[in-house]
Design a protein around this motif. Sequence first.
Motif, PDB file in Angstrom:
ATOM      1  N   VAL A 131     -44.712   3.154  18.851  1.00  0.00           N
ATOM      2  CA  VAL A 131     -45.416   2.765  19.811  1.00  0.00           C
ATOM      3  C   VAL A 131     -45.603   1.161  19.779  1.00  0.00           C
ATOM      4  O   VAL A 131     -45.890   0.444  20.647  1.00  0.00           O
ATOM      5  CB  VAL A 131     -46.980   3.310  20.049  1.00  0.00           C
ATOM      6  N   SER A 132     -45.471   0.532  18.519  1.00  0.00           N
ATOM      7  CA  SER A 132     -45.534  -0.801  18.435  1.00  0.00           C
ATOM      8  C   SER A 132     -44.208  -1.596  18.395  1.00  0.00           C
ATOM      9  O   SER A 132     -43.877  -2.474  19.051  1.00  0.00           O
ATOM     10  CB  SER A 132     -46.221  -1.197  17.087  1.00  0.00           C
ATOM     11  N   TYR A 163     -48.404  10.759  12.656  1.00  0.00           N
ATOM     12  CA  TYR A 163     -49.215   9.534  12.664  1.00  0.00           C
ATOM     13  C   TYR A 163     -48.266   8.305  12.608  1.00  0.00           C
ATOM     14  O   TYR A 163     -48.375   7.304  13.390  1.00  0.00           O
ATOM     15  CB  TYR A 163     -50.135   9.663  11.851  1.00  0.00           C
ATOM     16  N   ALA A 164     -47.417   8.454  11.397  1.00  0.00           N
ATOM     17  CA  ALA A 164     -46.501   7.109  11.104  1.00  0.00           C
ATOM     18  C   ALA A 164     -45.584   7.023  11.902  1.00  0.00           C
ATOM     19  O   ALA A 164     -45.290   5.941  12.434  1.00  0.00           O
ATOM     20  CB  ALA A 164     -46.024   7.526   9.678  1.00  0.00           C
ATOM     21  N   TRP A 171     -49.115   1.057  10.612  1.00  0.00           N
ATOM     22  CA  TRP A 171     -47.827   0.805  10.957  1.00  0.00           C
ATOM     23  C   TRP A 171     -47.825   0.196  12.175  1.00  0.00           C
ATOM     24  O   TRP A 171     -46.953  -0.407  12.607  1.00  0.00           O
ATOM     25  CB  TRP A 171     -46.871   2.013  10.543  1.00  0.00           C
ATOM     26  N   PHE A 172     -48.856   0.703  13.115  1.00  0.00           N
ATOM     27  CA  PHE A 172     -48.875  -0.014  14.473  1.00  0.00           C
ATOM     28  C   PHE A 172     -49.222  -1.478  14.094  1.00  0.00           C
ATOM     29  O   PHE A 172     -48.625  -2.362  14.850  1.00  0.00           O
ATOM     30  CB  PHE A 172     -49.915   0.575  15.129  1.00  0.00           C
ATOM     31  N   TRP A 225     -58.066  -1.156   5.896  1.00  0.00           N
ATOM     32  CA  TRP A 225     -59.431  -1.798   6.708  1.00  0.00           C
ATOM     33  C   TRP A 225     -58.802  -2.817   7.612  1.00  0.00           C
ATOM     34  O   TRP A 225     -59.124  -2.785   8.637  1.00  0.00           O
ATOM     35  CB  TRP A 225     -60.665  -2.088   5.655  1.00  0.00           C
ATOM     36  N   TYR A 226     -58.101  -3.871   7.075  1.00  0.00           N
ATOM     37  CA  TYR A 226     -57.679  -4.856   7.579  1.00  0.00           C
ATOM     38  C   TYR A 226     -56.521  -4.464   8.861  1.00  0.00           C
ATOM     39  O   TYR A 226     -56.666  -4.997  10.103  1.00  0.00           O
ATOM     40  CB  TYR A 226     -56.804  -5.814   6.846  1.00  0.00           C
ATOM     41  N   GLU A 227     -55.689  -3.626   8.520  1.00  0.00           N
ATOM     42  CA  GLU A 227     -54.772  -3.199   9.527  1.00  0.00           C
ATOM     43  C   GLU A 227     -55.390  -2.266  10.654  1.00  0.00           C
ATOM     44  O   GLU A 227     -54.934  -2.326  11.763  1.00  0.00           O
ATOM     45  CB  GLU A 227     -53.898  -2.218   9.017  1.00  0.00           C
ATOM     46  N   ALA A 228     -56.623  -1.713  10.237  1.00  0.00           N
ATOM     47  CA  ALA A 228     -57.211  -1.042  11.445  1.00  0.00           C
ATOM     48  C   ALA A 228     -57.668  -1.980  12.604  1.00  0.00           C
ATOM     49  O   ALA A 228     -58.154  -1.468  13.637  1.00  0.00           O
ATOM     50  CB  ALA A 228     -58.499  -0.106  10.725  1.00  0.00           C
ATOM     51  N   LEU A 229     -57.929  -3.184  12.332  1.00  0.00           N
ATOM     52  CA  LEU A 229     -58.340  -4.112  13.208  1.00  0.00           C
ATOM     53  C   LEU A 229     -57.649  -5.220  13.591  1.00  0.00           C
ATOM     54  O   LEU A 229     -57.886  -5.745  14.810  1.00  0.00           O
ATOM     55  CB  LEU A 229     -59.724  -4.792  12.619  1.00  0.00           C
TER      56      LEU A 229
END
Length: 544
Positions: free
Chosen positions: A305-306, A298-299, A93-94, A221-225
Motif C-alpha cells: 500500500v505504500s 499485515y506486513a 513497513w507502511f 511507536w515512531y513508525e505508527a505516527l
Amino acid sequence: MLMFDSDTDVKEELPQYSPSTNPDAPSMREKHPEVVLVSEADNAVQGAKTKIGKLVHRTTAQLAEWGLEVNGITPIPEEQRTDKRLYQFFFAWFSANANILTLSAGTVGPAYYELGIRDSCYVILVVDIIVCAFPAFFATFGPKLGTRSMVQSRFSWGYYGAIIPSVLNVLSMQGYLVINTIIGGQTLAEVSGHLNATLGIVIIALCSLAITFCGCHVLHWYEALIWIPNVIAFIVMLGVGGKQLASAPVASPEPASPAMVLSFGSSLAATVVAWAPVTPDYGVYHDKDAPVWKTFLYAYLGFFVSSVPMHMIGASFAAAALSVPAWEAGMSDGNSVGGLVSAVLAPTGRFGKFLLVLLSLTAPSACAPTMYTVCTSFMTIHRVFARVPRFLVAVLSTAILIPLAIIGANRFYDTFVDILALIGYWLAPFCAIVMTEHFLFRRDYSRAAYNVPDAWDDPAHPSLARGWAALAALAASVAIIVPCIQQTWYTGPIAARGGTGDLGMLVGFVVSVPVYAAARAVECWWAGRGRKSGARSGSSGGMP
C-alpha cells in the motif's frame, strides 16, 4: 578489548539489570524476574573494569531503567513474545516506505533508464505485487522464532556460513543508509539557502541514530505516527502538480527496450527485497501464537500500500520534469530528488517549505530500521562483536555513514543504482536459500524444526545446517549472476550479447533454489549416516 583492564582493580559490584522493550516493562520484570536477556555473554560491559567500561555499563543499565531496549542478539524467550499488536507490522513497513526515499526509487525509471510514465508504472505494479511478498514472509520468523534475521539464517547457512550474509548485510544496509541519508539531506537543504546537503545529511544521520539508540519499542511507536505528515505532503504535491502531470506525455521518449524495462525492474525489486533481512528484527516481541497468515498479511499490505503509490508518484513527477523546466532545473541533471520535490511544492510558498522540512525529517522512518539491523547483523558476525552494546555499534555506523553520504551526494543516481544492484545480487540467493530451507526441510516453526534455544549459538548442534549446501548454492548463483550483470561499471557477456538487461538478481534466485535443495538433501543424508554411526558407537550428532 577496550572494556577490560587487568591492571585496574575495581571491587565495586556493578548492578545486574533486565532489558525492556515492552510498554508494560516493569510488570514484565516482576512477572519474569529470572529472565535476563542481556547476560554476560551478550554484553562485555557486564564485567567491565575500566572507567570507560563502567560508564558504558551504567549507561546500558540506565537505558534499561528508562524502559528502552538494551538486548543483544539473544533470541527472545517464548514467555516474552506476547505483544498482540500485530497491526504494528503494517504501520512499521507502511511508514518505512511512505516517504521521499521510496519515491526516489520510482524516479529511477524515467531519470536513469529513460522510461515514460506508462512503462514505468506498468513495471512498478508488476514488480511490487510480486516482491512485497518476500519481506512479508521473512517478517513471520520474528514472532515465531524470536530470532534476529541473521541469527535465523544460521539454520540454513550454518553457524560459520552465516558470517557471509551477516557481513554482506552490514555492508548492504550501510549502503542503503547512505542512499536514504543523501535524499533526506538534499531535501532538507532545499528549505533554506543557509543549509546545504552536507549539513542536511548530518542532521538526518543524527536523527536516525537517536531513534535507533532507543530500540525496537520506540521505533514501533515512531513508525505508527510518522506516516501522517508524509501522506499529507504527497497529497499536496499531487494537488499542486496535477495539472502538469495530466499534460505530460505518458509514453517513453523512445520505445522502451526490454533491457531497460528489466534493468529498472531489477533496481526496483532490490529496494523492496532489501527489507527481507530486516523485517524479522521488528517482530521478536510479538505474539508467538499469532497465525502466520496474519503476520504476513499485515506486513505485505504495509509494503504494498505504500510502495506502489510512492513508486508511481516518483516515476510520474520525474518523467513529467522533462516537460516542466522548473522541475527539471530542480532535479539538477537527475542528482537531486529533494530539488524536484521542492520545485513541485514551490507554488505553495512557506507552506511548501514547511512540508519539505517534514518530508526530510521523516527520513529516519526508513533509516532507523535499517541502522538497527546493521547493528544486529554486525553483532552476529562474531561472539566478540555480540558483546558490544548495540548503541555503540549504532554510533560507529553513523560515524561511517556521514562521510560516505557526503561524498556520494554529488553522483546520486550512479550511487543509487550501483548500491541497489549490489544489494540485489547477494539478496537473491540469500532469500532463495532461507526460503528453500524452510519450505522443503523445516516446513513449520515448531521447536522440532527450529530448536532455537539450544542451537542458535552452538556451531555443532544438529539443528543447525553445516552450511556446505548454502555455500554451493551461493557459488552457483555467483557463477550465473556475473555474466548477466549490466551496469555502467561492468556488463557481462550474456547481457552484452543478448541485450537482456540486468538479469543478475532474477537468475541468481532461480538457480539457487534447485542447487540448494539438491545439496541440502545430500547434506542431510550424510548427516543421517553420521547419526546412525554415532548411535552404534554410543554418541550423537549430525544434521537434521
